[in-house]
Scaffold this motif. Structure first.
Motif, PDB file in Angstrom:
ATOM      1  N   PRO A  40       0.808  -1.225   0.000  1.00  0.00           N
ATOM      2  CA  PRO A  40       0.000   0.000   0.000  1.00  0.00           C
ATOM      3  C   PRO A  40       0.841   1.275   0.000  1.00  0.00           C
ATOM      4  CG  PRO A  40       0.050  -0.948   2.195  1.00  0.00           C
ATOM      5  CD  PRO A  40       0.779  -1.917   1.286  1.00  0.00           C
ATOM      6  N   SER A  41       2.137   1.162  -0.153  1.00  0.00           N
ATOM      7  CA  SER A  41       3.019   2.332  -0.104  1.00  0.00           C
ATOM      8  C   SER A  41       2.837   3.221  -1.338  1.00  0.00           C
ATOM      9  CB  SER A  41       4.479   1.886  -0.027  1.00  0.00           C
ATOM     10  OG  SER A  41       4.876   1.323  -1.261  1.00  0.00           O
ATOM     11  N   ALA A  42       3.171   4.469  -1.184  1.00  0.00           N
ATOM     12  CA  ALA A  42       3.135   5.409  -2.312  1.00  0.00           C
ATOM     13  C   ALA A  42       4.141   4.999  -3.382  1.00  0.00           C
ATOM     14  CB  ALA A  42       3.416   6.822  -1.825  1.00  0.00           C
ATOM     15  N   GLU A  43       5.235   4.363  -2.974  1.00  0.00           N
ATOM     16  CA  GLU A  43       6.250   3.887  -3.920  1.00  0.00           C
ATOM     17  C   GLU A  43       5.655   2.905  -4.921  1.00  0.00           C
ATOM     18  OE1 GLU A  43       9.904   0.749  -3.693  1.00  0.00           O
ATOM     19  OE2 GLU A  43       9.719   2.138  -2.035  1.00  0.00           O
ATOM     20  N   VAL A  44       4.704   2.089  -4.484  1.00  0.00           N
ATOM     21  CA  VAL A  44       4.077   1.089  -5.339  1.00  0.00           C
ATOM     22  C   VAL A  44       2.782   1.612  -5.944  1.00  0.00           C
ATOM     23  CG1 VAL A  44       3.016  -1.217  -5.367  1.00  0.00           C
ATOM     24  CG2 VAL A  44       5.122  -0.829  -4.084  1.00  0.00           C
ATOM     25  N   ARG A  45       1.932   2.193  -5.127  1.00  0.00           N
ATOM     26  CA  ARG A  45       0.620   2.658  -5.587  1.00  0.00           C
ATOM     27  C   ARG A  45       0.658   3.989  -6.307  1.00  0.00           C
ATOM     28  NH1 ARG A  45      -4.222   1.237  -1.507  1.00  0.00           N
ATOM     29  NH2 ARG A  45      -4.120  -1.000  -1.806  1.00  0.00           N
ATOM     30  N   GLY A  46       1.714   4.755  -6.110  1.00  0.00           N
ATOM     31  CA  GLY A  46       1.784   6.081  -6.698  1.00  0.00           C
ATOM     32  C   GLY A  46       1.106   7.093  -5.790  1.00  0.00           C
ATOM     33  N   HIS A  47       1.091   8.320  -6.235  1.00  0.00           N
ATOM     34  CA  HIS A  47       0.529   9.402  -5.426  1.00  0.00           C
ATOM     35  C   HIS A  47      -0.833   9.841  -5.937  1.00  0.00           C
ATOM     36  CE1 HIS A  47       4.047   9.960  -2.893  1.00  0.00           C
ATOM     37  NE2 HIS A  47       4.771   9.726  -3.974  1.00  0.00           N
ATOM     38  N   LEU A  74      -0.090  -3.325  10.157  1.00  0.00           N
ATOM     39  CA  LEU A  74       1.124  -4.112  10.278  1.00  0.00           C
ATOM     40  C   LEU A  74       2.133  -3.556   9.273  1.00  0.00           C
ATOM     41  CD1 LEU A  74       2.175  -6.717  11.693  1.00  0.00           C
ATOM     42  CD2 LEU A  74       1.355  -7.975   9.693  1.00  0.00           C
ATOM     43  N   LYS A  75       3.332  -3.285   9.737  1.00  0.00           N
ATOM     44  CA  LYS A  75       4.415  -2.869   8.853  1.00  0.00           C
ATOM     45  C   LYS A  75       5.208  -4.118   8.500  1.00  0.00           C
ATOM     46  CE  LYS A  75       8.426   0.160   8.608  1.00  0.00           C
ATOM     47  NZ  LYS A  75       9.181   1.195   9.323  1.00  0.00           N
ATOM     48  N   ILE A  76       5.352  -4.371   7.210  1.00  0.00           N
ATOM     49  CA  ILE A  76       6.088  -5.543   6.745  1.00  0.00           C
ATOM     50  C   ILE A  76       7.425  -5.066   6.197  1.00  0.00           C
ATOM     51  CG2 ILE A  76       6.106  -7.500   5.162  1.00  0.00           C
ATOM     52  CD1 ILE A  76       3.043  -7.481   5.259  1.00  0.00           C
ATOM     53  N   ILE A  77       8.487  -5.680   6.688  1.00  0.00           N
ATOM     54  CA  ILE A  77       9.837  -5.320   6.266  1.00  0.00           C
ATOM     55  C   ILE A  77      10.341  -6.425   5.337  1.00  0.00           C
ATOM     56  CG2 ILE A  77      12.170  -4.799   7.049  1.00  0.00           C
ATOM     57  CD1 ILE A  77      10.679  -4.148   9.818  1.00  0.00           C
ATOM     58  N   PHE A  78      10.542  -6.054   4.084  1.00  0.00           N
ATOM     59  CA  PHE A  78      10.956  -7.017   3.072  1.00  0.00           C
ATOM     60  C   PHE A  78      12.473  -7.020   2.931  1.00  0.00           C
ATOM     61  CE2 PHE A  78       6.619  -5.852   2.040  1.00  0.00           C
ATOM     62  CZ  PHE A  78       6.039  -7.074   1.785  1.00  0.00           C
ATOM     63  N   ASP A  79      13.027  -8.132   2.463  1.00  0.00           N
ATOM     64  CA  ASP A  79      14.480  -8.245   2.364  1.00  0.00           C
ATOM     65  C   ASP A  79      15.074  -7.514   1.162  1.00  0.00           C
ATOM     66  OD1 ASP A  79      13.861 -10.029   0.301  1.00  0.00           O
ATOM     67  OD2 ASP A  79      14.651 -11.793   1.339  1.00  0.00           O
ATOM     68  N   ASP A  80      14.222  -6.886   0.344  1.00  0.00           N
ATOM     69  CA  ASP A  80      14.749  -6.053  -0.740  1.00  0.00           C
ATOM     70  C   ASP A  80      14.844  -4.590  -0.304  1.00  0.00           C
ATOM     71  OD1 ASP A  80      12.082  -5.234  -0.755  1.00  0.00           O
ATOM     72  OD2 ASP A  80      11.804  -5.526  -2.910  1.00  0.00           O
ATOM     73  N   GLY A  81      14.628  -4.336   0.995  1.00  0.00           N
ATOM     74  CA  GLY A  81      14.745  -2.992   1.537  1.00  0.00           C
ATOM     75  C   GLY A  81      13.429  -2.240   1.630  1.00  0.00           C
ATOM     76  N   HIS A  82      12.379  -2.758   1.024  1.00  0.00           N
ATOM     77  CA  HIS A  82      11.084  -2.064   1.063  1.00  0.00           C
ATOM     78  C   HIS A  82      10.448  -2.238   2.444  1.00  0.00           C
ATOM     79  CE1 HIS A  82       7.430  -0.296  -0.510  1.00  0.00           C
ATOM     80  NE2 HIS A  82       6.752  -1.279   0.050  1.00  0.00           N
ATOM     81  N   LEU A  86       2.144   0.451   5.097  1.00  0.00           N
ATOM     82  CA  LEU A  86       1.411   0.018   6.291  1.00  0.00           C
ATOM     83  C   LEU A  86       0.180  -0.749   5.836  1.00  0.00           C
ATOM     84  CD1 LEU A  86       1.596   3.112   8.653  1.00  0.00           C
ATOM     85  CD2 LEU A  86       3.003   1.041   8.672  1.00  0.00           C
ATOM     86  N   TYR A  87       0.156  -2.006   6.153  1.00  0.00           N
ATOM     87  CA  TYR A  87      -0.937  -2.889   5.769  1.00  0.00           C
ATOM     88  C   TYR A  87      -1.993  -2.836   6.867  1.00  0.00           C
ATOM     89  CZ  TYR A  87       2.310  -4.821   2.309  1.00  0.00           C
ATOM     90  OH  TYR A  87       3.176  -4.985   1.260  1.00  0.00           O
ATOM     91  N   THR A  88      -3.056  -2.079   6.644  1.00  0.00           N
ATOM     92  CA  THR A  88      -4.113  -2.001   7.655  1.00  0.00           C
ATOM     93  C   THR A  88      -4.794  -3.361   7.755  1.00  0.00           C
ATOM     94  OG1 THR A  88      -5.848  -1.337   6.102  1.00  0.00           O
ATOM     95  CG2 THR A  88      -4.548   0.447   7.141  1.00  0.00           C
ATOM     96  N   TRP A  89      -5.463  -3.582   8.867  1.00  0.00           N
ATOM     97  CA  TRP A  89      -6.178  -4.855   9.048  1.00  0.00           C
ATOM     98  C   TRP A  89      -7.223  -5.028   7.953  1.00  0.00           C
ATOM     99  CZ3 TRP A  89      -2.826  -7.209  11.449  1.00  0.00           C
ATOM    100  CH2 TRP A  89      -2.212  -6.736  12.607  1.00  0.00           C
TER     101      TRP A  89
END
Length: 125
Positions: A40-47, A74-82, A86-89
């Motif tokens: 759900p980040s702006a990096e992926v979804r855009g602005h 829930l904040k998910i921390i990925f191994d590619d640095g992303h 914030l993943y809401t319930w």
């Protein structure tokens, strides 16, 4: 109506999945790749609507960790640095409920772009 809250959350590092249990009858496993490309980040979804960035080459991404964000996400921390989504319930439950349609839409977008899940390569005809 708000989505139910998970009663159990388990991160399976080896299989790169996140297991969410809502009741005895509702248990879901979401792959790290699925979660990463639907961040759900702006990096992926855009602005703004239609400004999203197609995520490619995420097939082998893993999850390094999970952090609660208040009582709502829930904040998910990925191994590619992303780690900025914030993943809401509500959003997590929506991903669980509509997994197949979201996944198929993602695969179609990859095909249309000539991209792959296997790295930043262009698919060959």
């Amino acid at each position: 109506m708000a989505a139910p809250l998970p009663i159990d959350i388990r991160l399976h590092i080896k299989s790169r999945t996140l297991e969410l249990e809502y009741s005895d009858q509702e248990r879901f496993e979401l792959t790290a790749e699925f979660l990463r490309v639907h961040s759900p980040s702006a990096e992926v979804r855009g602005h703004g609507r239609g400004n999203g960035v197609l995520q490619t080459g995420k097939q082998l991404v893993g999850i390094k960790g999970l952090e609660p964000a208040g009582n709502y996400a829930l904040k998910i921390i990925f191994d590619d640095g992303h780690d900025s989504g914030l993943y809401t319930w509500d959003y997590l439950y929506d991903l669980c409920q509509h997994h197949d349609s979201y996944w198929n839409r993602y695969l179609a977008a990859l095909a249309e772009a000539g991209a792959t899940r296997h790295g930043n390569m262009i698919a060959k005809g």
